[in-house]
Design an enzyme around this catalytic site. Sequence first.
Site, mmCIF file in Angstrom:
data_model
loop_
_atom_site.group_PDB
_atom_site.id
_atom_site.type_symbol
_atom_site.label_atom_id
_atom_site.label_comp_id
_atom_site.label_asym_id
_atom_site.label_seq_id
_atom_site.Cartn_x
_atom_site.Cartn_y
_atom_site.Cartn_z
ATOM 1 N N HIS A 159 0.813 -1.218 0.000
ATOM 2 C CA HIS A 159 0.000 0.000 0.000
ATOM 3 C C HIS A 159 0.850 1.273 0.000
ATOM 4 O O HIS A 159 0.335 2.358 -0.220
ATOM 5 C CB HIS A 159 -0.993 -0.002 1.172
ATOM 6 N N ASP A 193 0.076 -7.650 1.041
ATOM 7 C CA ASP A 193 0.516 -6.278 1.332
ATOM 8 C C ASP A 193 2.041 -6.206 1.382
ATOM 9 O O ASP A 193 2.625 -5.619 2.301
ATOM 10 C CB ASP A 193 -0.087 -5.768 2.640
ATOM 11 N N SER A 281 4.632 2.532 7.707
ATOM 12 C CA SER A 281 4.307 1.375 6.882
ATOM 13 C C SER A 281 5.504 0.916 6.062
ATOM 14 O O SER A 281 6.159 1.717 5.394
ATOM 15 C CB SER A 281 3.154 1.708 5.926
#
Length: 444
Positions: A159, A193, A281
């Site tokens: 992402h 992911d 992230s």
Amino acid sequence: MMFRRLQQSWRATAACAVAAAGGYVAGGSRNVLDSESSRRVRPFPVSVEGTGSGAAFSAVSDEALRRAELRHADRSIHVPQMLSPPPAVSSPPVSGAPLGRYTIAEAIDRAGPAVVNITSAAADESLFGLFGPRVPGALSSGSGFIIDGVKGTVLTNAHVVVSAKRSGNPVSVSLRDGRSFEGIIRSVDTTADIAVVELVREPPDVQDPNSPVPLPSVELGDSTKLRMGEWVVALGSPLTLKNSASLGIISATEREGYEIGLVGGAHAFIQTDAAINVGNSGGPLVDLDGKVVGISTMKAADSDGISFALPINYAKEVIQQLEQYGSVRRPYLGCKLLTLHRVLADELARKSFNFPREIDKEWASKNADELGVLVHEVEPNGPMAKSGIMPGDIVVQVGKKKIMNTSQFLAELGHKVEMDVAIVVIRGKDARRLEFTLHPDIRK
């Protein structure tokens, strides 16, 4: 409870307005993430193993005790009345070296040089429809880490770079030492992911003294050996603040996807109370040896101390698939599975005479909360249906390994396809051995 992927975004406008945008969430939805505006500082617990010269105390006179209390009164140290050795306890000894002043700093120094900040841009957008003036697409910032210093391979969350992948734009990758490189997104798997980025640079040549040296890289650890309460450090660029670190512990080693609202999750997460915020992230979660044990991925919305990371062992399997096939081949089972907790087992046993009431005596430990994997639904003509499995069966073994929950079951199957698998199920009061072949999931 809503969980959001951690990715910071901002739109480049004339006024340079900054806004935070959400990242990938299972199911394809995107949510706006708010930046953390407050910070909590917790006292750091220090465990003192001994004092003085280390000599063991046995019998001490009352006068010696009184003098000791007076001598240490200015330090507010309480001297116990009973200084005899404490009784033996049955708990296992604590393993590993004691936590020193620079233990955490040294772990950061080992992994920190290979942690990167990733900036990506989405496709340009039009302000007033198809023929209106176009403005640059939204920029997003995340983290990552170099796993191969020779090839310049970076691992991050999907992402973080998926918008740039769709637009065909490269990403900008900067290291802690200030060097920046253009990055080409080699592969992305949104289900896991996970994304792999390769830095555009002249490859190093060991025979050429003028050739660039390999980039720093991390050492990958073993997430299956993590223990609840173990110290970990989250590294990355929260809120675009590069080279940041936050300390925490492992809150849970296997937090299943359904427990945190992720539908169809095929793997468990590492739960930690280390601060993971927008921009973290894709960054590494490292142990005190400086080895990467997870990939910081998301946190609980509007909550502190509840964050999640992808186990690095799961990431290793995905990377291997991406390198070998260019995509991840996952087996298709054609069934719905549930972890059989003891409370659920007791309830089912009260409602059904045929439910195995003695399952924990042979297949699980006496005090275990998880007893196996309950087959909830079976798709007609699916791989599991062809093996003879039926709704209500309890899977307790795959191959030669006992299985207590769905995470273990799926982890044992892994990403292997075109392979025969033998399982043991409990049906009523009988244990049955079933076999089936794993086929790749070709559904779109």
